[in-house]
Design a protein around this motif. Structure first.
Motif, short mmCIF file in Angstrom:
data_model
loop_
_atom_site.label_atom_id
_atom_site.label_comp_id
_atom_site.label_asym_id
_atom_site.label_seq_id
_atom_site.Cartn_x
_atom_site.Cartn_y
_atom_site.Cartn_z
N MET A 39 0.85 -1.18 0.00
CA MET A 39 0.00 0.00 0.00
C MET A 39 0.90 1.24 0.00
SD MET A 39 -3.17 0.92 2.33
CE MET A 39 -4.27 1.23 1.01
N THR A 40 0.91 1.93 -1.09
CA THR A 40 1.80 3.06 -1.32
C THR A 40 1.57 4.20 -0.34
OG1 THR A 40 1.92 2.49 -3.65
CG2 THR A 40 2.60 4.70 -3.04
N ASP A 41 0.31 4.58 -0.07
CA ASP A 41 0.04 5.71 0.83
C ASP A 41 0.62 5.48 2.22
OD1 ASP A 41 -1.32 7.01 -1.16
OD2 ASP A 41 -3.31 6.58 -0.38
N VAL A 42 0.50 4.27 2.71
CA VAL A 42 1.00 3.92 4.03
C VAL A 42 2.53 4.03 4.05
CG1 VAL A 42 1.25 1.97 5.62
CG2 VAL A 42 -0.98 2.50 4.64
N THR A 43 3.17 3.43 3.09
CA THR A 43 4.63 3.48 3.03
C THR A 43 5.12 4.91 2.82
OG1 THR A 43 4.65 1.24 2.13
CG2 THR A 43 6.66 2.52 1.88
N ASP A 44 4.43 5.70 1.99
CA ASP A 44 4.80 7.10 1.79
C ASP A 44 4.74 7.88 3.11
OD1 ASP A 44 5.16 6.60 -0.89
OD2 ASP A 44 3.33 7.64 -1.53
N THR A 45 3.69 7.67 3.90
CA THR A 45 3.55 8.37 5.18
C THR A 45 4.66 7.98 6.13
OG1 THR A 45 1.16 8.66 4.95
CG2 THR A 45 2.05 8.72 7.19
N LEU A 46 4.93 6.69 6.24
CA LEU A 46 5.97 6.24 7.17
C LEU A 46 7.35 6.71 6.71
CD1 LEU A 46 6.64 4.72 9.73
CD2 LEU A 46 6.75 2.61 8.37
N THR A 47 7.61 6.66 5.41
CA THR A 47 8.89 7.14 4.88
C THR A 47 9.05 8.63 5.14
OG1 THR A 47 8.89 5.41 3.20
CG2 THR A 47 10.30 7.31 2.79
N ARG A 48 7.99 9.40 4.95
CA ARG A 48 8.04 10.85 5.22
C ARG A 48 8.31 11.10 6.70
NH1 ARG A 48 9.60 15.64 3.94
NH2 ARG A 48 8.22 17.30 4.54
N TYR A 49 7.64 10.36 7.57
CA TYR A 49 7.85 10.50 9.02
C TYR A 49 9.33 10.28 9.36
CZ TYR A 49 8.18 8.95 13.84
OH TYR A 49 8.58 8.77 15.14
N LEU A 50 9.92 9.19 8.86
CA LEU A 50 11.32 8.89 9.17
C LEU A 50 12.25 9.96 8.60
CD1 LEU A 50 11.28 5.02 8.69
CD2 LEU A 50 11.33 6.29 10.85
N ALA A 51 11.95 10.45 7.40
CA ALA A 51 12.78 11.51 6.81
C ALA A 51 12.74 12.78 7.65
CB ALA A 51 12.32 11.80 5.38
N LEU A 52 11.57 13.11 8.20
CA LEU A 52 11.46 14.30 9.05
C LEU A 52 12.17 14.11 10.39
CD1 LEU A 52 7.78 15.34 8.31
CD2 LEU A 52 9.85 16.57 7.65
N CYS A 53 12.39 12.86 10.79
CA CYS A 53 13.10 12.58 12.03
C CYS A 53 14.62 12.49 11.82
CB CYS A 53 12.60 11.28 12.67
SG CYS A 53 10.92 11.43 13.33
#
Length: 142
Positions: free
Chosen positions: A1-15
């Protein structure tokens, strides 16, 4: 599921440190989200934080301008996701490489168990749980 992975990847990038901004962190969480540490090491270290604003405040304590990390990068590995159309639940292994302000370095591996609410504009984190599986100092130059 692309939306889920995109959100988690964005979260980690912001951290990651140095990060460009933490302003987008809030938009990744639901209003009543829960963020918690699991297992003996992380349950004690992180505990449980409830609510979007409290989560962003807790995470911001580790990010610039806080001097906690000099550099920090998160690497997300393939995981599993199950969805019912309104929510999705996933589990991923994640590696974190850190250089602290003290000059110490560390490699850490954790399991991320994350629940998302599937909104029309994006998947938002409603529950985030991290459990440390392994950590060790990195050898090399300070």
């Amino acid at each position: 599921m692309t939306d889920v992975t995109d959100t988690l990847t964005r979260y980690l990038a912001l951290c990651d440190v140095p990060a460009r901004t933490t302003g987008d962190l809030a938009d990744l969480f639901t209003e009543h989200a829960v963020w918690e540490g699991g297992g003996s090491a992380y349950a004690e270290k992180f505990g449980r934080t409830e609510g979007r604003e409290a989560i962003v405040a807790m995470l911001s304590a580790y990010l610039p301008p806080s001097p906690h990390f000099r550099t920090n990068v998160h690497l997300l590995f393939p995981g599993t996701v199950d969805t019912d159309g309104r929510t999705a639940r996933g589990s991923w292994p994640m590696q974190q490489l850190s250089r602290y302000e003290s000059g110490d370095t560390e490699v850490m591996v954790a399991r991320l168990d994350v629940t998302f609410r599937l909104d029309p504009d994006r998947a938002r984190i409603s529950a985030f749980r991290t459990e440390r599986l392994f950590s060790a100092p990195l050898m090399g130059q300070r």
